[in-house]
Every structure is written in structure tokens, then in C-alpha cells.
Design an enzyme around this catalytic site. Structure first.
Site, PDB file in Angstrom:
ATOM      1  N   PRO A 110       0.828  -1.218   0.000  1.00 41.74           N
ATOM      2  CA  PRO A 110       0.000   0.000   0.000  1.00 41.74           C
ATOM      3  C   PRO A 110       0.851   1.252   0.000  1.00 41.74           C
ATOM      4  O   PRO A 110       1.874   1.323   0.694  1.00 41.74           O
ATOM      5  CB  PRO A 110      -0.805  -0.109   1.310  1.00 41.74           C
ATOM      6  CG  PRO A 110      -0.769  -1.562   1.664  1.00 41.74           C
ATOM      7  CD  PRO A 110       0.553  -2.075   1.179  1.00 41.74           C
ATOM      8  N   GLY A 112       2.129   4.827   0.884  1.00 47.63           N
ATOM      9  CA  GLY A 112       2.070   5.748   2.005  1.00 47.63           C
ATOM     10  C   GLY A 112       1.638   5.143   3.311  1.00 47.63           C
ATOM     11  O   GLY A 112       1.294   5.848   4.252  1.00 47.63           O
ATOM     12  N   ALA A 113       1.671   3.798   3.425  1.00 43.02           N
ATOM     13  CA  ALA A 113       1.147   3.123   4.607  1.00 43.02           C
ATOM     14  C   ALA A 113       2.221   2.768   5.623  1.00 43.02           C
ATOM     15  O   ALA A 113       1.930   2.165   6.646  1.00 43.02           O
ATOM     16  CB  ALA A 113       0.402   1.856   4.184  1.00 43.02           C
ATOM     17  N   GLY A 114       3.475   3.135   5.360  1.00 40.91           N
ATOM     18  CA  GLY A 114       4.541   2.831   6.294  1.00 40.91           C
ATOM     19  C   GLY A 114       5.255   1.535   6.014  1.00 40.91           C
ATOM     20  O   GLY A 114       6.044   1.071   6.845  1.00 40.91           O
ATOM     21  N   LEU A 115       5.012   0.937   4.854  1.00 39.05           N
ATOM     22  CA  LEU A 115       5.646  -0.336   4.507  1.00 39.05           C
ATOM     23  C   LEU A 115       6.720  -0.174   3.426  1.00 39.05           C
ATOM     24  O   LEU A 115       7.114  -1.148   2.790  1.00 39.05           O
ATOM     25  CB  LEU A 115       4.596  -1.352   4.050  1.00 39.05           C
ATOM     26  CG  LEU A 115       3.534  -1.734   5.080  1.00 39.05           C
ATOM     27  CD1 LEU A 115       2.590  -2.783   4.510  1.00 39.05           C
ATOM     28  CD2 LEU A 115       4.171  -2.246   6.370  1.00 39.05           C
ATOM     29  N   SER A 118       7.482   3.443  -1.515  1.00 39.98           N
ATOM     30  CA  SER A 118       8.258   4.299  -2.422  1.00 39.98           C
ATOM     31  C   SER A 118       9.676   3.767  -2.590  1.00 39.98           C
ATOM     32  O   SER A 118      10.217   3.741  -3.706  1.00 39.98           O
ATOM     33  CB  SER A 118       8.288   5.742  -1.919  1.00 39.98           C
ATOM     34  OG  SER A 118       8.951   5.848  -0.678  1.00 39.98           O
ATOM     35  N   ALA A 119      10.291   3.321  -1.504  1.00 40.85           N
ATOM     36  CA  ALA A 119      11.649   2.789  -1.596  1.00 40.85           C
ATOM     37  C   ALA A 119      11.686   1.549  -2.472  1.00 40.85           C
ATOM     38  O   ALA A 119      12.587   1.389  -3.307  1.00 40.85           O
ATOM     39  CB  ALA A 119      12.178   2.456  -0.201  1.00 40.85           C
ATOM     40  N   ALA A 120      10.705   0.659  -2.306  1.00 41.12           N
ATOM     41  CA  ALA A 120      10.679  -0.569  -3.101  1.00 41.12           C
ATOM     42  C   ALA A 120      10.508  -0.259  -4.581  1.00 41.12           C
ATOM     43  O   ALA A 120      11.165  -0.863  -5.442  1.00 41.12           O
ATOM     44  CB  ALA A 120       9.561  -1.484  -2.614  1.00 41.12           C
ATOM     45  N   ASP A 162      15.117   2.904   4.455  1.00 38.13           N
ATOM     46  CA  ASP A 162      14.150   2.207   3.603  1.00 38.13           C
ATOM     47  C   ASP A 162      14.788   1.649   2.342  1.00 38.13           C
ATOM     48  O   ASP A 162      14.558   0.495   1.962  1.00 38.13           O
ATOM     49  CB  ASP A 162      13.009   3.150   3.218  1.00 38.13           C
ATOM     50  CG  ASP A 162      12.081   3.453   4.373  1.00 38.13           C
ATOM     51  OD1 ASP A 162      12.471   3.220   5.527  1.00 38.13           O
ATOM     52  OD2 ASP A 162      10.963   3.939   4.121  1.00 38.13           O
TER      53      ASP A 162
END
Length: 326
Positions: A110, A112-115, A118-120, A162
């Protein structure tokens, strides 16, 4: 045409404090972003899907800079910014400043969910695009270039955590520019709760920065998070989930004191704890999104699924693979 993937992550400890040189321990999870890069004659065409937003297509030439989107979501604008900068990195590496690309992004993570979505995406995009241009980078080189992308898009407020975690996989330790994998970490019983929302990372980071500059005790709170990370390192790999969980609880309390939690995140944290988790905390920037709990049983998972405001709950294994070609 090349497809690469990279994992998302949860923070075991240390988010926000890592921006100020304190250590952090993010862990890669088996939720991945996949990016396909195909060289075209000119420009950049981006297709994005499966990021908990409606799919969209954007087409623009290099001379246009960032695309003009007929949408209000800041997350969509940021997402295109990440792709734009990742492609610029690939062009620089290959010394092909005019290379055109069609980019397709698919993700289980998801936005912007903290997972670490964006980095991935950035890590996978750099790997796919450079390979498409005939250049193969090491995971460490990809991590460094991906950090440069996040630093640019997030106005200088990014950390290396991240992007390094996504590129390398497994559990990693990040303290300033010192980044390394943590060896000997077995399977961690992660349970993740997701409220369906997304925090504004830039706004949340800026809020902590303001508190830290205004109040000495806020700066002390950031330092205390670093102390938790150092204590957690001595426990990590021992399978002492009770001790790890207690530190997760401390970490969440300090993040809440810095104003980055929310009602939905707090509700999920308490539901997981009351369901039997050894500990639980928000993960990522906060403000909405995800929590991570440690629980070997189904108690926390069941509790989260019956918690108002929790849209999804699932287990996530530690992913020992970082970026890879599919």
C-alpha cells in the site's frame, strides 16, 4: 524489457529518529513492488497499478519536467516524482541522458502506509531501467542511488534506511551513512494491521523536526528511540519475543509523544496487544497506515480483523531477498 522487484519493509525500531543520526532496524517483508522497464524512442510513459489508488497512466517528455496531473492526491504526484528521479539515475549510470522509457509499476505494498512502498518502487525501477540499458549495479550501488532519489523527492528529509533495506533484504541496521545487514536473524512473527489510510511523510517528518528544535525534551525523546534500538540489537536473533515486544511498546509510546501516531493506529496497537501480541507499534512515518506486532499465535491477527478502523490484517514473513530480476 526487464522486470525487477524489491521488498517492502517494517520498522522493528527507530523510524523518525534515524533522520537525526540515530540507529534504526528495518526488516524486509514478503510484500513486493515490481517494475518493468522497456526502452522506447523518447520521453517517459508511466503506468501505475495496485497501490490502493486507481490505476493511472501518465505520458510526458523530458522537457516538460514533472507531469501535469488532473488529480488532487499528493501521493500520486510524489509517486510519479519517484519514478522520474529513478529513471534519471538510470540514464546517468548508463550515460544515456536521452533514453526513453515505458515504465509499468505493480505493487503489493500500500502506498504511504509505512511499509516502504516508495523505496521498493525506486529500488526496483533503478534496477530494471539500468539493466534495460545494459548496466548491472550491485545492491549496494542501487541502495545509494535510490537514497539519492528519496532525498530529492522528500526535500532532503530522507534516511538511507528504507532504500538500503529494500535493496539488501533481511534485517538491516542503519545509522547515518553506516548501513549493514544483521546476520543470524531468524523468522520474526510479524502481524501487520492496515487502516486503509496513508500519512504524509514529508509533513510528519517536518512536524517532528519542529518539535525537536523547539523543545529539548522532544530532542531527548528522539535520542531515547535510539537507545531502544541499541537495546533491541542485543535481543534480536535470540527469539526472545517478549523482550523485543516490550521494546516495541516503548518505541510506539515515544513516537506517539512526538505526534506521529493516530487514533486508528493506536486502536490497532492496543487490539494487537490485548489479542496476545508480545508488543506492537506503528511502522513508518505514521499518521495512518500500518502497525506491526510480534505474535506467534493467531490472537493478534484475529483481534485486528475485528477492530473497527482496521481494513486489513495479515502475516508477513521476513524476506531475506532484496532487489532481484524477475
Amino acid at each position: 524489457m526487464v522486470t525487477s522487484s524489491a521488498p517492502g519493509k517494517v520498522y522493528l525500531f527507530g523510524e523518525h529518529a534515524v533522520v537525526y543520526g540515530e540507529p534504526a532496524v528495518p526488516c524486509a517483508i514478503e510484500k513486493r513492488a515490481r517494475v518493468t522497464a522497456r526502452e522506447i524512442d523518447e520521453g517517459l510513459r508511466v503506468h501505475v497499478d495496485d497501490l490502493t489508488l486507481d490505476g493511472y497512466t501518465v505520458e510526458y517528455s523530458d522537457g516538460d519536467g514533472h507531469p501535469d496531473l488532473e488529480v488532487d492526491e499528493s501521493l500520486v504526484r510524489a509517486g510519479v516524482g519517484y519514478i522520474n528521479e529513478a529513471v534519471s539515475q538510470a540514464r546517468e549510470v548508463a550515460d544515456r541522458p536521452d533514453a526513453g522509457f515505458e515504465i509499468v509499476v505493480e505493487s503489493d505494498i500500500p502506498l504511504g502506509a509505512g511499509l516502504g512502498s516508495s523505496a521498493a518502487v525506486v529500488v526496483a525501477a533503478i534496477d530494471a531501467a539500468t539493466r534495460e540499458l545494459g548496466v548491472e549495479l550491485t545492491p549496494e550501488e542501487i541502495a545509494d542511488r535510490a537514497y539519492q532519489v528519496e532525498y530529492e523527492v522528500q526535500d532532503g528529509q530522507a534516511s538511507r534506511a528504507d532504500t538500503f533495506c529494500s535493496a539488501m533484504g533481511g534485517a538491516v541496521r542503519v545509522e547515518g551513512d553506516d548501513c549493514r545487514r544483521i546476520e543470524g536473524v531468524g523468522t520474526l512473527p510479524f502481524v501487520i494491521g492496515y487502516d486503509g489510510g496513508a500519512g504524509d511523510t514529508g509533513e510528519l517528518v517536518a512536524g517532528v523536526r519542529q518539535l525537536r528544535e523547539e523543545y529539548e525534551f522532544a530532542a531527548d525523546t528522539v535520542g531515547a528511540i535510539g537507545d531502544i534500538v541499541r537495546e533491541g540489537e542485543s535481543v534480536l536473533g535470540t527469539d526472545d519475543y517478549e523482550a523485543l515486544g516490550e521494546l516495541l511498546n516503548f518505541n510506539h509510546g515515544l513516537l506517539a509523544a512526538l505526534g506521529v501516531s493516530s487514533r486508528s493506529l493506536d486502536a490497532m496497537v492496543w487490539a494487537a496487544r490485548e489479542g496476545g501480541a508480545a508488543g506492537a507499534k506503528l511502522t513508518g512515518a505514521g499518521g495512518g497506515g500500518c502497525i506491526v506486532a510480534l505474535d506467534e499465535t493467531d490472537g493478534a491477527l484475529t483481534a485486528l480483523r475485528y477492530t473497527p478502523g482496521c481494513e486489513d490484517a495479515f502475516r508477513a514473513e521476513l524476506d531475506t531477498d532484496g532487489v532481484r530480476r524477475e
